[in-house]
Design a protein around this motif. Structure first.
Motif, mmCIF file in Angstrom:
data_model
loop_
_atom_site.group_PDB
_atom_site.id
_atom_site.type_symbol
_atom_site.label_atom_id
_atom_site.label_comp_id
_atom_site.label_asym_id
_atom_site.label_seq_id
_atom_site.Cartn_x
_atom_site.Cartn_y
_atom_site.Cartn_z
ATOM 1 N N LEU A 332 6.277 3.557 -29.117
ATOM 2 C CA LEU A 332 7.555 3.869 -28.483
ATOM 3 C C LEU A 332 8.331 2.618 -28.104
ATOM 4 N N GLY A 333 7.685 1.472 -28.128
ATOM 5 C CA GLY A 333 8.368 0.225 -27.802
ATOM 6 C C GLY A 333 8.553 -0.034 -26.325
ATOM 7 N N GLY A 334 7.962 0.786 -25.464
ATOM 8 C CA GLY A 334 8.143 0.610 -24.025
ATOM 9 C C GLY A 334 7.372 -0.586 -23.498
ATOM 10 N N GLU A 339 6.580 3.492 -18.970
ATOM 11 C CA GLU A 339 6.793 3.680 -20.401
ATOM 12 C C GLU A 339 5.481 3.595 -21.172
ATOM 13 N N THR A 340 4.608 2.700 -20.759
ATOM 14 C CA THR A 340 3.300 2.591 -21.398
ATOM 15 C C THR A 340 2.485 3.861 -21.174
ATOM 16 N N ALA A 341 2.547 4.404 -19.972
ATOM 17 C CA ALA A 341 1.833 5.647 -19.670
ATOM 18 C C ALA A 341 2.380 6.802 -20.502
ATOM 19 N N VAL A 342 3.696 6.862 -20.676
ATOM 20 C CA VAL A 342 4.300 7.895 -21.520
ATOM 21 C C VAL A 342 3.780 7.768 -22.948
ATOM 22 N N SER A 343 3.682 6.537 -23.449
ATOM 23 C CA SER A 343 3.166 6.301 -24.792
ATOM 24 C C SER A 343 1.741 6.815 -24.944
ATOM 25 N N ILE A 344 0.896 6.528 -23.954
ATOM 26 C CA ILE A 344 -0.494 6.985 -24.005
ATOM 27 C C ILE A 344 -0.559 8.506 -23.914
ATOM 28 N N ALA A 345 0.202 9.070 -22.976
ATOM 29 C CA ALA A 345 0.197 10.526 -22.807
ATOM 30 C C ALA A 345 0.703 11.223 -24.060
ATOM 31 N N ALA A 346 1.692 10.637 -24.717
ATOM 32 C CA ALA A 346 2.218 11.223 -25.952
ATOM 33 C C ALA A 346 1.142 11.279 -27.029
#
Length: 369
Positions: A332-334, A339-346
């Motif tokens: 995601l480029g965060g 943003e990193t947590a969103v990437s992992i959760a995704a």
């Protein structure tokens, strides 16, 4: 306990009759899966949803009809014909919904269901939604080792409970189509299995800022979240208020204890965020030897390659390393912790649904898993 079951228990305790609409099966882009439910009280109030708003108005009328007459119905909603925008799923899906009147007297196993859910035990409700009139609406409440109630025939009970437990073990809800030979009926019988499985676990090793954000998102996604770190100054409930459990221990030692207690399974996700070899390697070595749903580790490309070398030196096989998601997360480029947590959760959501991730605009096929 989900809001529909909680409201059902409250209403039945008060002596009310309610209407319960439950999704039996879905096709194409139906927004909610089998087992999603909507409850309509005697005052017309609504709890829950079966389609995210597409058919609730039409279904509300059917629920009120079931309350008045006591007659159950198996209804289909979709986009075919001129009813597409009147009472259909304009998103392109089709759903079958079972509508029934429920009272405490007509659901004597409700207390067993409530106790199992409150205690965190796995339990499923098996309801006959298509079949002979004498069996329609009959229920069994089944756990891994026992069951209560009957669908009206011993052979049907045995077949339904056996198949229903397989769905329960996977944490899934859905229909069972049982042929006449299995159910002592002239025609096929359909039984809806509504599973109430304990929430899947998300174990986060490393009491860092990303872990706090991941714990927050994990709870929203329905995980029971544990944050574990060997450093007591960082692993505190105050720093991780969203996590259901904060543990001070070495990650591999905590993981071994959970294995010994039988509390890990294929619905467990492990995320290692410490990127410190003395913590990472022992924990990952053990995690990759287990049948877990997801094992991921955070770190830069350099950290990742160094970690792989250390894991190989520790005896981890190539087949086991292939199960490791590292660096963890979708691209995601965060940069921030959130943003990193969103990437992992995704990535957790994608893996749980058997998807690769990516933009829906660039994909084809069904949107929902």
């Amino acid at each position: 306990m989900d809001e529909v079951l909680a409201e059902l228990l409250r209403r039945c305790d008060d002596g009310d009759a309610v209407a319960l609409a439950t999704v039996v099966e879905t096709w194409r882009s139906a927004p909610h899966p089998a087992g999603a439910a909507m409850l309509v009280g005697p005052d017309g109030s609504v709890t829950g949803s079966v389609s995210g708003g597409c058919v609730e108005a039409a279904l509300h009328e059917s629920c009120q009809e079931a309350l008045r007459t006591g007659r159950p119905a198996l209804l289909r909603f979709g986009v075919t014909g001129r009813d597409a925008f009147a009472a259909g799923l304009t998103c392109g899906g089709t759903i079958d919904v079972y509508v029934e009147r429920v009272t405490s007297a007509g659901f004597p196993e409700l207390a067993v269901l409530a106790e199992a859910v409150r205690s965190g035990a796995a339990v499923a409700v098996l309801t006959c939604v298509r079949g002979p009139a004498g069996r329609l609406g009959r229920r069994i409440v089944a756990g891994p080792d026992d069951h209560h109630g009957t669908l009206g025939d011993t052979r049907l009970d045995e077949a339904a409970v056996t198949a229903g437990r397989r769905l329960l073990a996977e944490g899934r809800s859905g229909p069972l189509r049982l042929p006449p030979d299995d159910c002592g009926a002239a025609d096929q019988v359909t039984v809806l299995v509504r599973s109430y499985a304990p929430p899947p676990r998300l174990i986060v090793f490393g009491a860092i800022d990303v872990a706090a954000e991941l714990a927050r998102i994990g709870v929203v996604l329905g995980y029971r979240v544990t944050v574990c770190d060997a450093r007591p100054v960082f692993a505190t409930a105050r720093r991780f208020p969203q996590a259901q459990e904060v543990v001070v221990d070495w990650p591999h030692r905590y993981l071994a204890a959970e294995v010994a207690a039988g509390r890990l399974n294929e619905r467990t996700a492990v995320c290692v965020l410490t990127h410190d070899a003395k913590f990472d390697v022992p924990a990952l070595r053990l995690a990759l030897d287990l049948e877990l749903g997801f094992v991921g580790a955070m770190g830069s490309r350099r950290t990742h390659h160094d970690r792989l070398g250390r894991l190989r030196e520790a005896g981890v096989t190539e087949a086991a390393l292939a199960r490791l998601s590292s660096p963890v997360g979708l691209d995601l480029g965060g940069r921030s912790a959130a943003e990193t947590a969103v990437s992992i959760a995704a990535e957790l959501v994608a893996v749980r649904n058997g998807r690769r991730g990516g933009r829906l605009r660039d994909a084809t096929g069904s949107i929902h898993g």
